[in-house]
Design a protein around this motif. Structure first.
Motif, PDB file in Angstrom:
ATOM      1  N   ASP A 249       0.848  -1.189   0.000  1.00 55.18           N
ATOM      2  CA  ASP A 249       0.000   0.000   0.000  1.00 55.18           C
ATOM      3  C   ASP A 249       0.891   1.250   0.000  1.00 55.18           C
ATOM      4  O   ASP A 249       2.111   1.139   0.100  1.00 55.18           O
ATOM      5  N   ASP A 250       0.270   2.413  -0.067  1.00 55.00           N
ATOM      6  CA  ASP A 250       1.002   3.683  -0.070  1.00 55.00           C
ATOM      7  C   ASP A 250       0.741   4.436   1.233  1.00 55.00           C
ATOM      8  O   ASP A 250      -0.392   4.436   1.722  1.00 55.00           O
ATOM      9  N   PHE A 251       1.786   5.082   1.753  1.00 54.83           N
ATOM     10  CA  PHE A 251       1.658   5.743   3.058  1.00 54.83           C
ATOM     11  C   PHE A 251       2.344   7.106   3.072  1.00 54.83           C
ATOM     12  O   PHE A 251       3.482   7.236   2.616  1.00 54.83           O
ATOM     13  N   VAL A 252       1.656   8.083   3.648  1.00 56.47           N
ATOM     14  CA  VAL A 252       2.274   9.371   3.946  1.00 56.47           C
ATOM     15  C   VAL A 252       3.014   9.244   5.286  1.00 56.47           C
ATOM     16  O   VAL A 252       2.476   8.684   6.248  1.00 56.47           O
ATOM     17  N   VAL A 253       4.237   9.751   5.326  1.00 57.91           N
ATOM     18  CA  VAL A 253       5.030   9.733   6.559  1.00 57.91           C
ATOM     19  C   VAL A 253       5.418  11.178   6.883  1.00 57.91           C
ATOM     20  O   VAL A 253       6.100  11.826   6.083  1.00 57.91           O
ATOM     21  N   ALA A 254       4.945  11.672   8.018  1.00 59.33           N
ATOM     22  CA  ALA A 254       5.127  13.091   8.352  1.00 59.33           C
ATOM     23  C   ALA A 254       5.019  13.294   9.855  1.00 59.33           C
ATOM     24  O   ALA A 254       4.470  12.451  10.569  1.00 59.33           O
ATOM     25  N   THR A 255       5.535  14.452  10.324  1.00 53.57           N
ATOM     26  CA  THR A 255       5.394  14.758  11.757  1.00 53.57           C
ATOM     27  C   THR A 255       4.047  15.410  12.051  1.00 53.57           C
ATOM     28  O   THR A 255       3.637  15.496  13.189  1.00 53.57           O
ATOM     29  N   GLU A 256       3.413  15.955  11.015  1.00 55.91           N
ATOM     30  CA  GLU A 256       2.136  16.692  11.115  1.00 55.91           C
ATOM     31  C   GLU A 256       2.320  18.063  11.748  1.00 55.91           C
ATOM     32  O   GLU A 256       1.387  18.656  12.260  1.00 55.91           O
ATOM     33  N   GLU A 257       3.560  18.555  11.707  1.00 56.57           N
ATOM     34  CA  GLU A 257       3.860  19.882  12.245  1.00 56.57           C
ATOM     35  C   GLU A 257       4.660  20.628  11.185  1.00 56.57           C
ATOM     36  O   GLU A 257       5.587  20.059  10.600  1.00 56.57           O
ATOM     37  N   SER A 258       4.293  21.866  10.933  1.00 55.17           N
ATOM     38  CA  SER A 258       4.970  22.600   9.874  1.00 55.17           C
ATOM     39  C   SER A 258       5.642  23.862  10.427  1.00 55.17           C
ATOM     40  O   SER A 258       5.102  24.498  11.341  1.00 55.17           O
ATOM     41  N   HIS A 259       6.817  24.169   9.886  1.00 54.27           N
ATOM     42  CA  HIS A 259       7.550  25.374  10.309  1.00 54.27           C
ATOM     43  C   HIS A 259       8.090  26.099   9.089  1.00 54.27           C
ATOM     44  O   HIS A 259       8.478  25.466   8.116  1.00 54.27           O
ATOM     45  N   THR A 260       8.168  27.415   9.182  1.00 54.18           N
ATOM     46  CA  THR A 260       8.766  28.174   8.079  1.00 54.18           C
ATOM     47  C   THR A 260      10.291  28.090   8.172  1.00 54.18           C
ATOM     48  O   THR A 260      10.858  27.747   9.232  1.00 54.18           O
ATOM     49  N   VAL A 261      10.930  28.453   7.058  1.00 59.46           N
ATOM     50  CA  VAL A 261      12.395  28.515   7.058  1.00 59.46           C
ATOM     51  C   VAL A 261      12.844  29.513   8.126  1.00 59.46           C
ATOM     52  O   VAL A 261      13.817  29.283   8.849  1.00 59.46           O
ATOM     53  N   GLU A 262      12.088  30.598   8.254  1.00 64.12           N
ATOM     54  CA  GLU A 262      12.427  31.607   9.271  1.00 64.12           C
ATOM     55  C   GLU A 262      12.378  31.001  10.683  1.00 64.12           C
ATOM     56  O   GLU A 262      13.248  31.291  11.518  1.00 64.12           O
ATOM     57  N   GLU A 263      11.386  30.180  10.936  1.00 64.54           N
ATOM     58  CA  GLU A 263      11.322  29.529  12.260  1.00 64.54           C
ATOM     59  C   GLU A 263      12.505  28.586  12.474  1.00 64.54           C
ATOM     60  O   GLU A 263      13.021  28.444  13.586  1.00 64.54           O
ATOM     61  N   PHE A 264      12.940  27.949  11.401  1.00 62.53           N
ATOM     62  CA  PHE A 264      14.124  27.092  11.521  1.00 62.53           C
ATOM     63  C   PHE A 264      15.348  27.948  11.873  1.00 62.53           C
ATOM     64  O   PHE A 264      16.162  27.571  12.736  1.00 62.53           O
ATOM     65  N   LEU A 265      15.438  29.104  11.221  1.00 59.72           N
ATOM     66  CA  LEU A 265      16.544  30.028  11.518  1.00 59.72           C
ATOM     67  C   LEU A 265      16.521  30.461  12.987  1.00 59.72           C
ATOM     68  O   LEU A 265      17.545  30.455  13.665  1.00 59.72           O
ATOM     69  N   GLU A 266      15.317  30.854  13.452  1.00 63.18           N
ATOM     70  CA  GLU A 266      15.153  31.277  14.858  1.00 63.18           C
ATOM     71  C   GLU A 266      15.661  30.180  15.791  1.00 63.18           C
ATOM     72  O   GLU A 266      16.414  30.440  16.732  1.00 63.18           O
ATOM     73  N   ALA A 267      15.226  28.960  15.525  1.00 64.87           N
ATOM     74  CA  ALA A 267      15.559  27.838  16.418  1.00 64.87           C
ATOM     75  C   ALA A 267      17.054  27.541  16.383  1.00 64.87           C
ATOM     76  O   ALA A 267      17.685  27.337  17.429  1.00 64.87           O
ATOM     77  N   ALA A 268      17.652  27.531  15.194  1.00 65.51           N
ATOM     78  CA  ALA A 268      19.056  27.130  15.070  1.00 65.51           C
ATOM     79  C   ALA A 268      19.999  28.205  15.621  1.00 65.51           C
ATOM     80  O   ALA A 268      20.918  27.909  16.394  1.00 65.51           O
ATOM     81  N   PHE A 269      19.778  29.459  15.223  1.00 65.42           N
ATOM     82  CA  PHE A 269      20.635  30.539  15.731  1.00 65.42           C
ATOM     83  C   PHE A 269      20.358  30.777  17.221  1.00 65.42           C
ATOM     84  O   PHE A 269      21.285  31.003  18.005  1.00 65.42           O
ATOM     85  N   GLY A 270      19.069  30.706  17.600  1.00 64.25           N
ATOM     86  CA  GLY A 270      18.687  30.929  18.994  1.00 64.25           C
ATOM     87  C   GLY A 270      19.347  29.919  19.930  1.00 64.25           C
ATOM     88  O   GLY A 270      19.747  30.268  21.048  1.00 64.25           O
TER      89      GLY A 270
END
Ligand code: GDP
Length: 349
Positions: free
Chosen positions: A263-284
């Protein structure tokens, strides 16, 4: 031949080991670790490259702790060479085949669309055909096939995206992945092949290629911290992605092939973040402000963008019993920690 050692199943997976510009997710190394841990004999098919790069796999085939057990072996093949695929399937007799090979960079696929289609779309077809024809001439054999699909296939279709969401690809890479998806469905329906599509949302790790945005950011954070660089050039910061940990996602691949029915399956965390949020988290995380370092560079914008990906993986959670272990902040920390270590080493050299 590739038959089982110690009564364990033999498996093969495919992932081209790249010249450095062909960045990829390095799922193959995580999948190999998982399969070796389960007692599989693992054969990796790699393509010839002028820059032979197996660093992500080296620990798997030289690990002294694996002595006496089935270990990984590497062989040359190429998804653009059908004869090489059929030959290795005949020789290795795998029980499971994981097709992880791709020119997987979305922006690069606009530069080399024809090559991308050949490897990603027609390559999957060649491999399916190699499996089908091998099974046709070897009655009694069985092979389970995993096709690495991508959330990029959803493209501009609004989230949340599940198995029943229509595809609307926005790049040559995504269009080619859609073709590979449908070839896989077709071989299942037409020939009864045990073939599964994993529609994996972005999955990252410290092994991620350096020109994917997450790794590009964490690598820059590490190098900025030790004084090796001060600026980071990026494109669109408002795109949202459902970022998970590659180590968690390979488990879903394996689980798909252990079910009663393909069968076919979607695999995901079900949580979405912007690139900017990734920047905030990594630099922060290291006490820096990303705004002091990031410069927007037009060249990193794409001819067509995928704005918002957020998966609905309810089916995988229900049927496979899968769920992600690593969350967003932990993923960012894991990647920054590793890149800090690498930057310190680079500085000493
Ligand atoms: P993708 O989702 O497979 O395309 O993964 P990427 O990590 O390559 O890109 C994720 C998002 O980050 C996309 O929306 C890009 O447009 C955006 N992005 C912004 N700046 C950059 C950059 O400098 N490099 C990359 N690769 N992506 C960037």
């Amino acid at each position: 031949n590739g038959a089982a050692l110690d009564g364990s199943a033999a498996a093969g997976y495919l992932e081209s080991v790249p010249a450095s510009i062909w960045d990829r997710r390095r799922d193959g190394s995580y999948l190999t670790e998982l399969l070796l841990g389960k007692g599989y004999e693992v054969h990796g098919l790699i393509r010839r490259s002028s820059n032979f790069n197996t660093t992500r796999l080296d620990h798997l085939y030289i690990d002294p702790h694996n002595v006496g057990k089935a270990q990984m072996k590497l062989h040359y093949a190429d998804l653009s060479d059908a004869s090489s695929l059929r030959r290795w399937i005949d020789v290795l007799l795998p029980d499971e085949v994981y097709n992880l090979a791709a020119q997987s960079h979305v922006a690069v696929s606009f530069e080399v669309p024809d090559y991308t289609a050949d490897v990603v779309a027609t390559g999957a077809l060649r491999l399916l055909e190699a499996v089908r024809s091998h099974l046709a001439s070897n009655p009694g054999r069985s092979i389970r096939y995993y096709q690495a699909g991508s959330s990029e296939m959803f493209g501009s279709t609004p989230p949340p995206q599940s198995e029943s969401t229509p595809f609307h690809p926005r790049s040559p890479y995504a269009a080619a992945k859609c073709a590979a998806h449908w070839y896989t469905v077709n071989y299942r329906e037409a020939y009864g092949l045990f073939a599964c599509n994993g529609i994996l949302f972005n999955h990252e790790s410290p092994r991620r290629g350096e020109n994917f945005v997450t790794r590009k950011i964490t690598r820059a954070v590490g190098r900025i911290c030790v004084g090796l660089q001060s600026k980071l050039f990026l494109g669109n910061l408002s795109a949202s992605r459902d970022w998970g940990f590659a180590g968690d996602y390979v488990e879903a691949m394996w689980l798909m092939l252990q079910q009663e029915k393909p069968d076919d399956f979607v695999v995901a965390t079900e949580e979405s973040h912007t690139v900017e949020e990734f920047l905030e988290a990594a630099f922060g995380y290291v006490g820096l402000n990303w705004r002091d370092h990031v410069v927007i560079d037009e060249r990193y914008f794409r001819p067509a963008e995928v704005d918002n990906l957020k998966g609905d993986s309810a089916k995988a959670r229900r049927v496979l019993g899968w769920k992600p272990r690593v969350g967003f902040p932990e993923l960012v920390r894991m990647m920054v920690d590793r890149d800090l270590e690498l930057a310190k080493r680079e500085k000493v050299l």
